[in-house]
Design an enzyme around this catalytic site. Structure first.
Site, PDB file in Angstrom:
ATOM      1  N   ASP A 154       0.839  -1.198   0.000  1.00 16.86           N
ATOM      2  CA  ASP A 154       0.000   0.000   0.000  1.00 16.86           C
ATOM      3  C   ASP A 154       0.883   1.261   0.000  1.00 16.86           C
ATOM      4  OD1 ASP A 154      -2.375   1.389   0.059  1.00 16.86           O
ATOM      5  OD2 ASP A 154      -3.144   0.415   1.855  1.00 16.86           O
ATOM      6  N   ARG A 211      -3.268  -1.046  -8.089  1.00 19.74           N
ATOM      7  CA  ARG A 211      -4.511  -0.347  -7.781  1.00 19.74           C
ATOM      8  C   ARG A 211      -4.472   1.012  -8.465  1.00 19.74           C
ATOM      9  NH1 ARG A 211      -6.978  -0.586  -2.857  1.00 19.74           N
ATOM     10  NH2 ARG A 211      -7.950   1.318  -3.639  1.00 19.74           N
ATOM     11  N   ASP A 215     -10.678   2.929  -3.021  1.00 20.36           N
ATOM     12  CA  ASP A 215     -11.086   1.674  -2.373  1.00 20.36           C
ATOM     13  C   ASP A 215     -12.501   1.295  -2.756  1.00 20.36           C
ATOM     14  OD1 ASP A 215      -8.756   2.022  -0.994  1.00 20.36           O
ATOM     15  OD2 ASP A 215      -9.657   1.755   0.991  1.00 20.36           O
TER      16      ASP A 215
HETATM   17  C1  GLA Z   1      -5.996   1.491   2.214  1.00 21.60           C
HETATM   18  C2  GLA Z   1      -6.185   0.524   1.057  1.00 21.60           C
HETATM   19  C3  GLA Z   1      -7.226  -0.523   1.427  1.00 21.60           C
HETATM   20  C4  GLA Z   1      -6.785  -1.264   2.680  1.00 21.60           C
HETATM   21  C5  GLA Z   1      -6.518  -0.262   3.813  1.00 21.60           C
HETATM   22  C6  GLA Z   1      -5.866  -0.942   5.014  1.00 21.60           C
HETATM   23  O1  GLA Z   1      -7.133   2.258   2.418  1.00 21.60           O
HETATM   24  O2  GLA Z   1      -6.569   1.204  -0.116  1.00 21.60           O
HETATM   25  O3  GLA Z   1      -7.414  -1.438   0.359  1.00 21.60           O
HETATM   26  O4  GLA Z   1      -5.623  -2.024   2.401  1.00 21.60           O
HETATM   27  O5  GLA Z   1      -5.654   0.788   3.407  1.00 21.60           O
HETATM   28  O6  GLA Z   1      -5.580  -0.053   6.053  1.00 21.60           O
END
Ligand code: GLA
Length: 256
Positions: A154, A211, A215
């Protein structure tokens, strides 16, 4: 036919050459359903723990998901202890993962699945656990030692100006361990929403998937917002998706 074979050859030859994710990786990850539930007293069957992962892994097999191709089970954020160990290595929360991550990966492998885990190119993960900056080499080796098959890296808590180089460096360190590990990057999700157009050629060369955008949430408007971004940007990003390197709309199994 020739054209299809030829384009596949070209795209794999120019991409990250770890031989993985030749089709879009399919599996299940903890975040969407279980988030950062860490209180196992109040939520004994829902907290992020080795028991939860084993239960979910068992269900992926017994309910036919593995047979349908969903082969990765991935622990998202909140699996770690708040501090590294005395040697600077990551360690899982001792109460929730008393057997350790290697034993959990062994269990997952023993029932025919592959094991994935989460870290963050930052000083902390998005939920505040230890990040990877300053420990890239150690962490790549730790994941290889644990026999991890997939890493979601991430992008919270970093300096945007060094973020992309950091992802590239970690990818090289992963390759150097000689363990085949699918590398899922998140850097476009930290650039595109700010209006920065990510370097997709570099993503192809560095990551197995990435990504691009926000989200996914448990809401239809959120799904349609993601779809809208992909439909508005498909001319720019679609050509970078192919065997070994994929756009990832976040847990939505669509190939763009
Ligand atoms: C971010 C990511 C999510 C998840 C959270 C975990 O928001 O985009 O997919 O992994 O962190 O804290």
């Amino acid at each position: 036919m020739f054209f299809v074979v030829f384009s596949i050859l070209i795209s794999t030859a120019c991409g990250l050459d770890n031989g993985l994710a030749l089709t879009p990786p399919m599996g299940w990850m903890t975040w969407q359903r279980f988030r950062c539930i860490t209180d196992c007293v109040i939520y004994p069957t829902e907290c992020i723990s080795e028991e939860l992962i084993k239960n979910m892994a068992d269900l992926m097999v017994s309910e036919g998901y593995l047979a349908a191709g969903y082969e990765y089970i991935i622990v998202d954020d909140c699996w770690m202890a708040k501090e590294r160990d005395e040697n600077g290595r990551l360690k899982p929360d001792p109460d929730r993962f008393p057997s350790g991550i290697k034993a959990l990966a062994d269990y997952v492998h023993s029932i025919g699945l592959k094991f994935g885990i989460y870290e963050d190119y930052g000083t902390k993960t998005c939920a505040g656990y230890p990040g990877i900056i300053g420990h890239l080499e150690t962490d790549a080796q730790t994941f290889a030692d644990w026999e991890v098959d997939y890493i979601k890296l991430d992008g919270c808590y970093n300096n945007r100006s060094t973020m992309v180089d950091g992802y590239v460096e970690f990818g090289k360190l992963l390759n150097r361990t000689n363990r085949p590990i699918v590398y899922s990057c998140s850097w476009p999700a930290y650039e595109e929403p700010l209006g920065i157009k990510s370097d997709y050629q570099k993503l192809v060369e560095t990551c197995n998937l990435w990504r691009n955008w926000d989200d996914i949430e448990d809401a239809w408007t959120n799904v349609t917002n993601i779809l809208k971004w992909f439909s508005s940007n498909q001319d720019r990003v679609a050509n970078y998706s192919g065997p070994g390197h994929w756009n990832d709309p976040d847990m939505v199994n669509l190939v763009f």
